[in-house]
Design a protein around this motif. Sequence first.
Motif, short mmCIF file in Angstrom:
data_model
loop_
_atom_site.label_atom_id
_atom_site.label_comp_id
_atom_site.label_asym_id
_atom_site.label_seq_id
_atom_site.Cartn_x
_atom_site.Cartn_y
_atom_site.Cartn_z
N LEU A 131 0.86 -1.19 0.00
CA LEU A 131 0.00 0.00 0.00
C LEU A 131 0.89 1.23 0.00
N VAL A 132 0.65 2.16 -0.95
CA VAL A 132 1.51 3.34 -1.08
C VAL A 132 0.72 4.64 -0.84
N ASP A 133 -0.35 4.56 -0.07
CA ASP A 133 -1.13 5.73 0.33
C ASP A 133 -0.77 6.10 1.76
N ARG A 134 -0.89 7.37 2.07
CA ARG A 134 -0.59 7.85 3.42
C ARG A 134 -1.72 7.49 4.40
N LEU A 135 -2.96 7.46 3.89
CA LEU A 135 -4.11 7.16 4.73
C LEU A 135 -4.61 5.75 4.46
N TRP A 136 -5.15 5.11 5.49
CA TRP A 136 -5.72 3.78 5.31
C TRP A 136 -6.99 3.90 4.46
N PRO A 137 -7.20 2.98 3.50
CA PRO A 137 -8.38 3.04 2.62
C PRO A 137 -9.69 2.88 3.40
N LEU B 97 -2.22 -7.19 2.61
CA LEU B 97 -0.99 -6.43 2.41
C LEU B 97 0.23 -7.17 2.94
N ASP B 98 1.34 -6.93 2.27
CA ASP B 98 2.63 -7.38 2.79
C ASP B 98 3.34 -6.22 3.49
N HIS B 99 3.00 -5.00 3.07
CA HIS B 99 3.67 -3.83 3.65
C HIS B 99 2.84 -2.58 3.35
N TRP B 100 2.93 -1.62 4.27
CA TRP B 100 2.30 -0.32 4.08
C TRP B 100 3.43 0.71 4.04
N ALA B 101 3.71 1.24 2.85
CA ALA B 101 4.83 2.17 2.65
C ALA B 101 4.31 3.61 2.65
N LYS B 102 3.74 4.04 3.76
CA LYS B 102 3.16 5.39 3.80
C LYS B 102 4.23 6.47 3.75
N ASP B 103 5.48 6.12 4.05
CA ASP B 103 6.57 7.10 4.00
C ASP B 103 6.90 7.57 2.58
N VAL B 104 6.50 6.81 1.56
CA VAL B 104 6.76 7.23 0.18
C VAL B 104 5.52 7.84 -0.47
N ALA B 105 4.44 7.95 0.27
CA ALA B 105 3.22 8.56 -0.26
C ALA B 105 3.40 10.07 -0.35
N PRO B 106 2.61 10.73 -1.18
CA PRO B 106 2.70 12.20 -1.26
C PRO B 106 2.42 12.82 0.11
N SER B 107 3.05 13.96 0.36
CA SER B 107 2.81 14.68 1.61
C SER B 107 1.34 15.08 1.71
N ASP B 108 0.89 15.33 2.93
CA ASP B 108 -0.50 15.76 3.12
C ASP B 108 -0.79 17.03 2.33
N SER B 109 0.15 17.98 2.34
CA SER B 109 -0.10 19.23 1.62
C SER B 109 -0.21 18.99 0.11
N LEU B 110 0.63 18.14 -0.45
CA LEU B 110 0.54 17.85 -1.88
C LEU B 110 -0.74 17.09 -2.20
#
Length: 118
Positions: free
Chosen positions: A23-29, A39-52
Motif C-alpha cells: 500500500l503506497v497511500d498515506r491514509l488507510w483506505p 498487504l505485505d507492507h504499508w509504505a506510507k513514507d513514500v506517499a505524497p505529503s499531506d499538503s501535496l
Amino acid sequence: MAPTLHIKRVYDTPAAADGQRILVDRLWPRGLSKDKAHLDHWAKDVAPSDSLRHWFGHDPGKWDEFRARYRKELTENAEAVAALRARIGGKAATLLYAAHDTGHNNAVVLRDYLSSKD
C-alpha cells in the motif's frame, strides 16, 4: 534485473501474480479491513505529503504539476525510497492505492519513478 511493478486499486481482488502487495497511500483506505487488504507492507513514507495530496485533490487538470511535485518529494525522500526498493528486491510487486482514478494517482507516479531509477 529490474522488478516487475504493477499497480492496482487496493479494493481489487488479490491475485497470485501480484507478488508483494504494498500500500503506497498515506491514509488507510476507507471501509477496508486489514484482513481484506492482503498487504505485505504499508509504505506510507513514500506517499505524497499531506499538503501535496490536498492540493492535488485528484484533479486531472493538475496531473502534470502533481507528477513533478511528487517526483521532487520522492527525490528528497531518498531514504524511504531506498527502503522500498530494498523491500521489493528485484521481485514482482504491486503498488496499491485507493483512488478511483486509475490513471491519475500517486501509484502511477511512484511506479514510473522506481522504474526510471533502476
